[in-house]
Design a protein around this motif. Structure first.
Motif, PDB file in Angstrom:
ATOM      1  N   ASP A 121       0.830  -1.208   0.000  1.00 43.90           N
ATOM      2  CA  ASP A 121       0.000   0.000   0.000  1.00 43.90           C
ATOM      3  C   ASP A 121       0.862   1.255   0.000  1.00 43.90           C
ATOM      4  O   ASP A 121       0.529   2.251  -0.657  1.00 43.90           O
ATOM      5  CB  ASP A 121      -0.916   0.000   1.228  1.00 43.90           C
ATOM      6  CG  ASP A 121      -2.277  -0.603   0.926  1.00 43.90           C
ATOM      7  OD1 ASP A 121      -2.363  -1.381  -0.045  1.00 43.90           O
ATOM      8  OD2 ASP A 121      -3.249  -0.309   1.648  1.00 43.90           O
ATOM      9  N   THR A 122       1.956   1.206   0.737  1.00 42.58           N
ATOM     10  CA  THR A 122       2.884   2.342   0.761  1.00 42.58           C
ATOM     11  C   THR A 122       3.419   2.620  -0.637  1.00 42.58           C
ATOM     12  O   THR A 122       3.496   3.775  -1.072  1.00 42.58           O
ATOM     13  CB  THR A 122       4.065   2.054   1.715  1.00 42.58           C
ATOM     14  OG1 THR A 122       3.560   1.853   3.037  1.00 42.58           O
ATOM     15  CG2 THR A 122       5.060   3.202   1.715  1.00 42.58           C
ATOM     16  N   LEU A 172       3.379   5.994  -5.474  1.00 46.01           N
ATOM     17  CA  LEU A 172       3.329   6.130  -6.935  1.00 46.01           C
ATOM     18  C   LEU A 172       2.163   7.002  -7.367  1.00 46.01           C
ATOM     19  O   LEU A 172       2.289   7.819  -8.286  1.00 46.01           O
ATOM     20  CB  LEU A 172       3.215   4.745  -7.584  1.00 46.01           C
ATOM     21  CG  LEU A 172       4.453   3.853  -7.513  1.00 46.01           C
ATOM     22  CD1 LEU A 172       4.150   2.467  -8.073  1.00 46.01           C
ATOM     23  CD2 LEU A 172       5.616   4.482  -8.278  1.00 46.01           C
ATOM     24  N   ALA A 173       1.021   6.835  -6.685  1.00 45.83           N
ATOM     25  CA  ALA A 173      -0.157   7.631  -7.038  1.00 45.83           C
ATOM     26  C   ALA A 173       0.080   9.114  -6.789  1.00 45.83           C
ATOM     27  O   ALA A 173      -0.218   9.966  -7.627  1.00 45.83           O
ATOM     28  CB  ALA A 173      -1.363   7.147  -6.233  1.00 45.83           C
ATOM     29  N   VAL A 174       0.644   9.428  -5.622  1.00 40.16           N
ATOM     30  CA  VAL A 174       0.900  10.829  -5.270  1.00 40.16           C
ATOM     31  C   VAL A 174       2.002  11.416  -6.145  1.00 40.16           C
ATOM     32  O   VAL A 174       2.000  12.611  -6.458  1.00 40.16           O
ATOM     33  CB  VAL A 174       1.264  10.941  -3.777  1.00 40.16           C
ATOM     34  CG1 VAL A 174       1.686  12.365  -3.427  1.00 40.16           C
ATOM     35  CG2 VAL A 174       0.087  10.529  -2.906  1.00 40.16           C
ATOM     36  N   ALA A 175       2.926  10.572  -6.593  1.00 40.83           N
ATOM     37  CA  ALA A 175       4.025  11.046  -7.440  1.00 40.83           C
ATOM     38  C   ALA A 175       3.570  11.406  -8.855  1.00 40.83           C
ATOM     39  O   ALA A 175       4.320  12.012  -9.613  1.00 40.83           O
ATOM     40  CB  ALA A 175       5.123   9.988  -7.516  1.00 40.83           C
ATOM     41  N   GLY A 176       2.346  11.033  -9.202  1.00 45.01           N
ATOM     42  CA  GLY A 176       1.825  11.429 -10.503  1.00 45.01           C
ATOM     43  C   GLY A 176       1.585  10.301 -11.473  1.00 45.01           C
ATOM     44  O   GLY A 176       1.153  10.529 -12.603  1.00 45.01           O
ATOM     45  N   THR A 187      -6.741   3.435  -5.448  1.00 47.08           N
ATOM     46  CA  THR A 187      -5.575   4.198  -4.990  1.00 47.08           C
ATOM     47  C   THR A 187      -5.192   5.266  -6.003  1.00 47.08           C
ATOM     48  O   THR A 187      -4.969   6.433  -5.660  1.00 47.08           O
ATOM     49  CB  THR A 187      -4.376   3.258  -4.759  1.00 47.08           C
ATOM     50  OG1 THR A 187      -4.756   2.247  -3.824  1.00 47.08           O
ATOM     51  CG2 THR A 187      -3.186   4.029  -4.205  1.00 47.08           C
ATOM     52  N   ILE A 188      -5.129   4.859  -7.271  1.00 49.13           N
ATOM     53  CA  ILE A 188      -4.730   5.794  -8.324  1.00 49.13           C
ATOM     54  C   ILE A 188      -5.812   6.841  -8.572  1.00 49.13           C
ATOM     55  O   ILE A 188      -5.542   8.039  -8.673  1.00 49.13           O
ATOM     56  CB  ILE A 188      -4.416   5.029  -9.628  1.00 49.13           C
ATOM     57  CG1 ILE A 188      -3.116   4.242  -9.463  1.00 49.13           C
ATOM     58  CG2 ILE A 188      -4.311   5.979 -10.805  1.00 49.13           C
ATOM     59  CD1 ILE A 188      -2.775   3.377 -10.665  1.00 49.13           C
ATOM     60  N   ALA A 193       0.555  12.112   1.676  1.00 45.14           N
ATOM     61  CA  ALA A 193       0.940  10.716   1.457  1.00 45.14           C
ATOM     62  C   ALA A 193       1.269  10.024   2.778  1.00 45.14           C
ATOM     63  O   ALA A 193       0.889   8.866   3.000  1.00 45.14           O
ATOM     64  CB  ALA A 193       2.131  10.641   0.508  1.00 45.14           C
ATOM     65  N   PHE A 194       1.985  10.721   3.659  1.00 45.11           N
ATOM     66  CA  PHE A 194       2.350  10.148   4.948  1.00 45.11           C
ATOM     67  C   PHE A 194       1.114   9.767   5.758  1.00 45.11           C
ATOM     68  O   PHE A 194       1.063   8.691   6.371  1.00 45.11           O
ATOM     69  CB  PHE A 194       3.212  11.134   5.750  1.00 45.11           C
ATOM     70  CG  PHE A 194       3.484  10.691   7.159  1.00 45.11           C
ATOM     71  CD1 PHE A 194       4.431   9.716   7.421  1.00 45.11           C
ATOM     72  CD2 PHE A 194       2.787  11.245   8.231  1.00 45.11           C
ATOM     73  CE1 PHE A 194       4.672   9.290   8.723  1.00 45.11           C
ATOM     74  CE2 PHE A 194       3.027  10.835   9.527  1.00 45.11           C
ATOM     75  CZ  PHE A 194       3.981   9.846   9.777  1.00 45.11           C
TER      76      PHE A 194
END
Length: 202
Positions: free
Chosen positions: A49-50, A55-59, A127-128, A147-148
């Motif tokens: 999940d992390t 990856l989702a938050v990174a774009g 998630t995405i 994200a954290f």
């Protein structure tokens, strides 16, 4: 603070519904002799999940959702994956020692937890599509906080789920009750598979 609360609430809302990942973690907590023996499944699911949240938050979410037909493809894969996992859950039978979702070894826990986390398009799309797209309103520093918070909720949830499963197992010593629990879980998973296809295609 706003980003932290937003990330925490969003992650909790996504992780709360019963899914194959949650069911597996709960089941391992219930079937292992000690809570500590379920930690490989808990840690693996939390790490996966992390990775997905990062990856989702990174774009990555923006790139994936822009590929034409990608959501439909992932949904079809997810439908068959969930139907198969539901069948495994349904036919597991603690009474005759053929419980395929029973007390796995550490290696099998890691393999299974990784597969239901990374090969489950339903979880990937959530998630995405939700966390990833929700993070675009924040700048670089706020994205890290967002994200954290999402990742923290994920870790705490899986630990709590396994712990609850461990406590419940002490009250459900009967193999027939565990079989009914597995069958009920199978119906939930099949319902998720049908809903996944309905949401995307209908």
């Amino acid at each position: 603070m706003e980003a932290f609360i937003h990330g925490a609430l969003l992650a909790f809302g996504l992780i709360l519904p019963l899914g194959i990942q949650n069911i597996f973690i709960f089941n391992q907590g219930a079937t292992q002799k000690r809570f500590g023996k379920a930690l490989p499944a808990v840690i693996t699911a939390a790490i996966c999940d992390t990775l997905l949240i990062s990856l989702a938050v990174a774009g990555v979410s923006v790139v994936v959702l822009r590929v034409e037909g990608m959501e439909q493809l992932l949904s079809l894969i997810g439908f068959f994956f969930l139907m198969y996992m539901g069948w495994i859950m349904w036919k597991s039978n603690p009474q005759d020692g053929q419980n395929e979702i029973g007390p796995y070894s550490a290696r099998r826990q890691i393999t299974f937890a990784a597969s239901v986390s990374l090969l489950n398009p339903h979880a990937i799309l959530d998630t995405i599509g939700v966390i990833g797209t929700s993070s675009v309103v924040y700048d670089a520093h706020e994205k890290v906080v967002f994200a954290f918070a999402s990742i923290l909720i994920s870790w705490l949830w899986f630990l709590g789920l396994a712990l609850v499963g461990s406590r419940v197992s002490q009250l459900m010593k009967s193999a027939s009750l565990m079989k009914r629990l597995n069958q009920g879980s199978a119906f939930i998973i099949w319902g998720m598979a049908i809903y996944l296809v309905y949401r995307v295609f209908i």
